[in-house]
Design an enzyme around this catalytic site. Structure first.
Site, PDB file in Angstrom:
ATOM      1  N   HIS A  90      27.990  30.885  37.785  1.00  0.00           N
ATOM      2  CA  HIS A  90      27.135  31.899  37.151  1.00  0.00           C
ATOM      3  C   HIS A  90      28.045  33.008  36.606  1.00  0.00           C
ATOM      4  O   HIS A  90      28.754  33.666  37.362  1.00  0.00           O
ATOM      5  CB  HIS A  90      26.149  32.489  38.159  1.00  0.00           C
TER       6      HIS A  90
ATOM      7  N   HIS B 142      29.616  36.340  35.773  1.00  0.00           N
ATOM      8  CA  HIS B 142      29.404  37.594  36.502  1.00  0.00           C
ATOM      9  C   HIS B 142      30.640  38.469  36.425  1.00  0.00           C
ATOM     10  O   HIS B 142      31.730  38.006  36.099  1.00  0.00           O
ATOM     11  CB  HIS B 142      29.088  37.315  37.978  1.00  0.00           C
TER      12      HIS B 142
ATOM     13  N   GLN C 111      32.760  41.871  38.537  1.00  0.00           N
ATOM     14  CA  GLN C 111      33.004  42.364  39.888  1.00  0.00           C
ATOM     15  C   GLN C 111      33.393  43.841  39.830  1.00  0.00           C
ATOM     16  O   GLN C 111      33.876  44.318  38.797  1.00  0.00           O
ATOM     17  CB  GLN C 111      34.127  41.577  40.569  1.00  0.00           C
TER      18      GLN C 111
ATOM     19  N   HIS D 223      40.002  52.811  28.740  1.00  0.00           N
ATOM     20  CA  HIS D 223      40.348  51.616  27.972  1.00  0.00           C
ATOM     21  C   HIS D 223      40.132  50.380  28.840  1.00  0.00           C
ATOM     22  O   HIS D 223      40.002  50.473  30.062  1.00  0.00           O
ATOM     23  CB  HIS D 223      41.801  51.670  27.484  1.00  0.00           C
TER      24      HIS D 223
ATOM     25  N   HIS E 253      41.471  46.107  29.266  1.00  0.00           N
ATOM     26  CA  HIS E 253      42.425  45.067  28.909  1.00  0.00           C
ATOM     27  C   HIS E 253      41.739  43.702  28.953  1.00  0.00           C
ATOM     28  O   HIS E 253      40.990  43.410  29.890  1.00  0.00           O
ATOM     29  CB  HIS E 253      43.595  45.049  29.900  1.00  0.00           C
TER      30      HIS E 253
ATOM     31  N   LYS F 251      48.638  29.049  28.223  1.00  0.00           N
ATOM     32  CA  LYS F 251      49.967  29.610  28.413  1.00  0.00           C
ATOM     33  C   LYS F 251      50.242  29.732  29.908  1.00  0.00           C
ATOM     34  O   LYS F 251      49.394  30.211  30.664  1.00  0.00           O
ATOM     35  CB  LYS F 251      50.069  30.998  27.777  1.00  0.00           C
TER      36      LYS F 251
ATOM     37  N   GLN G 236      57.744  35.909  27.310  1.00  0.00           N
ATOM     38  CA  GLN G 236      58.134  35.548  25.946  1.00  0.00           C
ATOM     39  C   GLN G 236      56.877  35.408  25.090  1.00  0.00           C
ATOM     40  O   GLN G 236      55.897  34.817  25.522  1.00  0.00           O
ATOM     41  CB  GLN G 236      58.904  34.221  25.956  1.00  0.00           C
TER      42      GLN G 236
END
Length: 243
Positions: free
Chosen positions: A55, A57, A59, A187, A189, A202, A214
């Site tokens: 489901h 969600h 946190q 902000h 991320h 990656k 890199q």
């Protein structure tokens, strides 16, 4: 959502706005507790990011101490402000908007861009355009604008490889330790693991773990790919794969 197949990209704006309201209230309520000095709002999306609960969600973790990464950001914000008498992220957002090449999308209150230091292929920084310290500092219009950006970013991600896009996303904002912290700038991320397709991810191993990450693609290329995608029309073969 009460549905097990709904992600932020597929919820309507009113529903996404409810999520923003909940985050804001939880930040305020948890931060008001005497023993809580940092509130971390985040989402791990998809099995690739270790999300075992299918489901979709988010946190919220509340800490007695300020964790390592926000603490390092805070140190940089304080030092930049001391030297320049201005806000590091305010200045950075203006520089990126002037350059334009790493901007993905924006509205009146927020901008999403691929930061020049990005180490994940399609990493994004979602940043308030004005100097707002935390979610609680957003007015009604700004909270609606944040909901708009969340939906737009997630739709672009889903359309990139035509799959339900995995990522870890989280907000960094003012600690709740009773100090004003005027250096802080709200902000978020986004750290997505996919590199060239829905099945190619990656990995950071060897030299990248021991010395320095890199770049597999340039931030400018990543921004151009995301910027060129639709925010309204889905090209997903399996809309709910990985959720």
């Amino acid at each position: 959502s009460s549905r097990h197949d709904m992600t932020l990209a597929h919820m309507d704006m009113a529903a996404v706005r409810e999520v923003v309201e909940l985050w804001t209230h939880q930040y305020r309520d948890l931060g008001a507790m005497r023993e809580i000095n940092h509130v971390q709002v985040f989402e791990n999306r998809g099995e690739m990011m270790g999300c075992s609960n299918r489901h979709p969600h988010g946190q919220i973790w509340a800490n007695r101490t300020i964790p390592n990464v926000p603490r390092l950001e805070q140190a940089s914000l304080i030092e930049y402000g001391r030297r320049n008498r201005t806000c590091l992220l305010c200045d950075y957002v203006e520089l990126e908007r002037e350059a334009g090449e790493r901007i993905v999308c924006e509205n009146e209150y927020f901008v999403a861009l691929v930061p020049f230091w990005a180490t994940w292929p399609f990493e994004l920084l979602l940043c308030s355009k004005s100097h707002v310290l935390d979610l609680g500092g957003l007015d009604d219009a700004a909270r609606s604008a944040l909901a708009d950006m969340l939906k737009r970013i997630n739709t672009r991600y889903d359309n990139l490889f035509e799959t339900s896009f995995p990522y870890t996303m989280g907000f960094h904002q003012r600690p709740t330790d009773g100090v004003q912290h005027s250096e802080w700038h709200l902000h978020a991320h986004y750290y997505p693991p996919l590199l060239r397709s829905a099945s190619v991810r990656k990995f950071m191993v060897g030299y990248e773990l021991l010395d320095t990450p890199q770049r597999d693609i340039t931030p400018e290329y990543a921004a151009e790919r995301l910027r060129s995608l639709s925010e309204q029309h889905y090209r997903i073969r399996n809309v709910h794969a990985g959720d």
